[in-house]
Design a protein around this motif. Structure first.
Motif, PDB file in Angstrom:
ATOM      1  N   VAL A 136      98.032  21.134 -38.611  1.00 64.26           N
ATOM      2  CA  VAL A 136      97.807  20.277 -37.588  1.00 64.26           C
ATOM      3  C   VAL A 136      98.257  20.518 -36.060  1.00 64.26           C
ATOM      4  O   VAL A 136      97.905  20.327 -35.082  1.00 64.26           O
ATOM      5  CB  VAL A 136      98.461  18.993 -37.947  1.00 64.26           C
ATOM      6  N   GLU A 177      93.417  22.343 -42.271  1.00 62.01           N
ATOM      7  CA  GLU A 177      94.713  21.777 -41.095  1.00 62.01           C
ATOM      8  C   GLU A 177      95.689  21.011 -42.145  1.00 62.01           C
ATOM      9  O   GLU A 177      95.502  19.846 -42.026  1.00 62.01           O
ATOM     10  CB  GLU A 177      94.072  20.925 -40.051  1.00 62.01           C
ATOM     11  N   GLY A 179      99.098  19.080 -43.335  1.00 60.40           N
ATOM     12  CA  GLY A 179     100.078  18.364 -42.715  1.00 60.40           C
ATOM     13  C   GLY A 179     101.410  19.045 -43.221  1.00 60.40           C
ATOM     14  O   GLY A 179     101.469  20.274 -43.363  1.00 60.40           O
ATOM     15  N   PRO A 244      91.481  18.397 -42.003  1.00 59.49           N
ATOM     16  CA  PRO A 244      92.792  18.192 -42.355  1.00 59.49           C
ATOM     17  C   PRO A 244      93.052  18.004 -43.889  1.00 59.49           C
ATOM     18  O   PRO A 244      92.201  17.261 -44.532  1.00 59.49           O
ATOM     19  CB  PRO A 244      93.203  16.797 -41.405  1.00 59.49           C
ATOM     20  N   ALA A 249      98.402  14.327 -42.118  1.00 61.16           N
ATOM     21  CA  ALA A 249      97.663  15.113 -41.095  1.00 61.16           C
ATOM     22  C   ALA A 249      96.803  14.423 -40.540  1.00 61.16           C
ATOM     23  O   ALA A 249      96.477  14.262 -39.231  1.00 61.16           O
ATOM     24  CB  ALA A 249      96.826  16.405 -41.945  1.00 61.16           C
ATOM     25  N   LEU A 253      96.690  13.564 -36.333  1.00 57.79           N
ATOM     26  CA  LEU A 253      95.571  13.899 -35.648  1.00 57.79           C
ATOM     27  C   LEU A 253      94.770  12.781 -35.084  1.00 57.79           C
ATOM     28  O   LEU A 253      94.012  12.981 -33.844  1.00 57.79           O
ATOM     29  CB  LEU A 253      94.402  14.493 -36.437  1.00 57.79           C
TER      30      LEU A 253
END
Length: 278
Positions: A136, A177, A179, A244, A249, A253
């Protein structure tokens, strides 16, 4: 036929969980770490499916050897996962040139190098999938993590350009991405050698939070991360560039996207407003 993977950073955490999940699914992998002794449990658990290889991302010859070994043992590479990484904690003023270079060598230059080595193989095959594990932090920023964030932002920019370049050759590119997951990231993070006490009030709480991620009861399990990555690799048809992984995450975002829209609106108002009085 199963897929053939080259995965970096498999001694623990997300890479270890992903290697286990892919082997369990029937795939073959070359997995890497700086010391192959750290991969012994994977090799023992999955003989014939997992081959450990030493890799120092900051060394060109080591990267070349890892790719060559993967091709020799697997006959090709269908999936490259650039997962290896390390964190550096320090304010911008605290991080030295040498520390910054070392961080970027691991987070950007090494993955770029491996990708460059693998792309000719994938083009010749007419297919392939490059997955770059970001964070993230590849789209937002936290105080005290400027060097790490710079590397992840750059990795995402490279991946976006690569996706356009590689698509005509049948090669997919995905930025993962994550978290917060229960890994050694926080405890293994190094601190900049130079300290500026003026930043302690801003950054120390962030460092303590990073150190405690693995113990947070809301932190995700690496096995869940691995399952989502297998889903992504198995997906047919177009997939998003950035994906994500982890409920937190998406929360991070969503807030980042809202802040970006507000910032854009404020910027537009500023530059389109009346000229300042002289």
């Amino acid at each position: 036929m199963g897929r053939r993977w080259l995965v970096t950073g498999c001694s623990s955490g997300l890479g270890h969980a992903l290697a286990t999940a892919a082997a369990r699914a029937g795939d073959e992998l070359v997995v890497t770490a700086r010391k192959t002794a750290d991969l012994a449990d994977l090799a023992a658990a999955w003989p014939g499916r997992i081959s450990p290889v030493p890799l120092e991302l900051r060394d060109t010859a080591s990267c070349e050897d890892a790719v060559r070994t993967a091709v020799d043992r697997l006959g090709g590479i269908d999936v490259l996962v650039n997962n290896a990484g390390v964190g550096l904690f320090g304010a911008v003023e605290e991080v030295s040139d040498a520390e910054l270079r070392d961080q970027l060598e691991t987070l950007l230059v090494g993955p770029w190098r491996l990708t460059r080595l693998v792309l000719p193989l994938m083009r010749a095959q007419g297919h392939g999938h490059v997955l770059n594990v970001s964070s993230v932090a590849g789209r937002i920023a936290f105080p005290g993590l400027a060097a790490y964030i710079a590397g992840k932002h750059a990795l995402e920019g490279m991946s976006q350009a690569l996706a356009a370049e590689a698509a005509p050759h049948g090669i997919r590119v995905t930025v993962i991405e994550p978290g917060m997951f229960a890994t050694r990231y926080g405890t293994a993070m190094t601190e900049a050698r130079h300290r500026v006490p003026a930043y302690d009030g801003t950054n120390r709480e962030m460092l303590e939070g990073a150190r405690g991620i693995a113990e947070n009861p809301e932190t995700g399990r690496p096995e869940d991360f691995a399952a989502r990555v297998l889903d992504i690799v198995a997906a047919e048809g177009p997939t998003p560039l950035r994906i994500p992984v982890g409920d937190d995450a998406y929360g991070f975002l969503d807030l980042a996207e809202q802040a970006a829209r507000e910032e854009l609106a404020a910027a537009r108002s500023l530059v389109k407003g009346p000229p300042p009085a002289v």
